[in-house]
Design a protein around this motif. Sequence first.
Motif, PDB file in Angstrom:
ATOM      1  N   SER A  41       0.842  -1.201   0.000  1.00 17.78           N
ATOM      2  CA  SER A  41       0.000   0.000   0.000  1.00 17.78           C
ATOM      3  C   SER A  41       0.875   1.248   0.000  1.00 17.78           C
ATOM      4  O   SER A  41       0.600   2.226  -0.723  1.00 17.78           O
ATOM      5  N   ALA A  42       1.954   1.228   0.799  1.00 18.24           N
ATOM      6  CA  ALA A  42       2.895   2.336   0.795  1.00 18.24           C
ATOM      7  C   ALA A  42       3.536   2.468  -0.582  1.00 18.24           C
ATOM      8  O   ALA A  42       3.683   3.584  -1.109  1.00 18.24           O
ATOM      9  N   ARG A  43       3.871   1.330  -1.180  1.00 17.57           N
ATOM     10  CA  ARG A  43       4.503   1.348  -2.507  1.00 17.57           C
ATOM     11  C   ARG A  43       3.570   1.969  -3.541  1.00 17.57           C
ATOM     12  O   ARG A  43       4.011   2.746  -4.400  1.00 17.57           O
ATOM     13  N   HIS A  44       2.284   1.650  -3.477  1.00 21.87           N
ATOM     14  CA  HIS A  44       1.327   2.204  -4.424  1.00 21.87           C
ATOM     15  C   HIS A  44       1.312   3.722  -4.363  1.00 21.87           C
ATOM     16  O   HIS A  44       1.376   4.414  -5.392  1.00 21.87           O
ATOM     17  N   HIS A  45       1.242   4.269  -3.154  1.00 22.30           N
ATOM     18  CA  HIS A  45       1.177   5.734  -3.020  1.00 22.30           C
ATOM     19  C   HIS A  45       2.498   6.386  -3.432  1.00 22.30           C
ATOM     20  O   HIS A  45       2.503   7.475  -4.011  1.00 22.30           O
ATOM     21  N   LEU A  46       3.611   5.712  -3.160  1.00 23.89           N
ATOM     22  CA  LEU A  46       4.896   6.237  -3.614  1.00 23.89           C
ATOM     23  C   LEU A  46       4.973   6.268  -5.136  1.00 23.89           C
ATOM     24  O   LEU A  46       5.496   7.222  -5.724  1.00 23.89           O
ATOM     25  N   GLU A  47       4.437   5.239  -5.782  1.00 22.44           N
ATOM     26  CA  GLU A  47       4.467   5.202  -7.245  1.00 22.44           C
ATOM     27  C   GLU A  47       3.611   6.306  -7.844  1.00 22.44           C
ATOM     28  O   GLU A  47       3.960   6.881  -8.882  1.00 22.44           O
ATOM     29  N   VAL A  48       2.507   6.650  -7.181  1.00 19.70           N
ATOM     30  CA  VAL A  48       1.689   7.775  -7.647  1.00 19.70           C
ATOM     31  C   VAL A  48       2.484   9.071  -7.559  1.00 19.70           C
ATOM     32  O   VAL A  48       2.468   9.900  -8.490  1.00 19.70           O
ATOM     33  N   LEU A  49       3.187   9.276  -6.447  1.00 18.93           N
ATOM     34  CA  LEU A  49       4.005  10.480  -6.298  1.00 18.93           C
ATOM     35  C   LEU A  49       5.122  10.513  -7.343  1.00 18.93           C
ATOM     36  O   LEU A  49       5.458  11.587  -7.868  1.00 18.93           O
ATOM     37  N   ALA A  50       5.682   9.345  -7.664  1.00 14.27           N
ATOM     38  CA  ALA A  50       6.721   9.284  -8.687  1.00 14.27           C
ATOM     39  C   ALA A  50       6.155   9.624 -10.060  1.00 14.27           C
ATOM     40  O   ALA A  50       6.775  10.356 -10.845  1.00 14.27           O
TER      41      ALA A  50
END
Length: 211
Positions: A41-50
């Motif tokens: 879930s953290a990875r998903h939100h980080l990928e959106v920011l990227a």
Amino acid sequence: MDLSDTQHRLLAYLREHIARHGYPPSQMEIARAFGFRQNRSARHHLEVLAQAGLIELATGRARGIRLTGPGTAGTPGDGLLQVPLLGRVAAGQPIGSDPEVRRELTLDPSLFRLRPDYLLEVEGDSMILDAILPGDLIGVHRTPQARHGQTVVARIEGELTVKRLDTGGAEGNGGHLRLLPRNPAYAPIEIDARIVDFAIEGLFAGLVRPG
């Protein structure tokens, strides 16, 4: 790209964490801070920011997050620094060097007065009057030369210490030197550089205090 409230809060969290600690949080730390049950879930939100161009993600690194968008901390044009943590240095009696890279930290250049080539973890309390405390990570600007009164990382018979340099009027690399602690509980270290294996490894460039 429109961001959700969670993603706005995550971006603020990343900026605050890097400003306070000098390095980004891990995905596990993000998950814990935001109450995510899984790291993905953290990875998903980080990928959106990227995807929004606000961060960069480095593959294969536990803390491979770099801020890139508006409001990024750091000196304009410099970006953030990737600085290796190499081991320990004594603020007390010299200790053996530990040169292996333990990890790399992403750091704001404004934390340092000189550009650091590497970090060392402080062990001991001989420099507390200069606000260098046990557990601090000090940046070292690699150079073999230093002036009287500068704080240096020195190698004595293969062991490392951080102290203030007192040249005592000595010229060049010869003559009598002293390495001065900044804690009255410790005595200066007397050095005769003509007969002792002694070298300046670098200058104290600033520090990061892990939270």
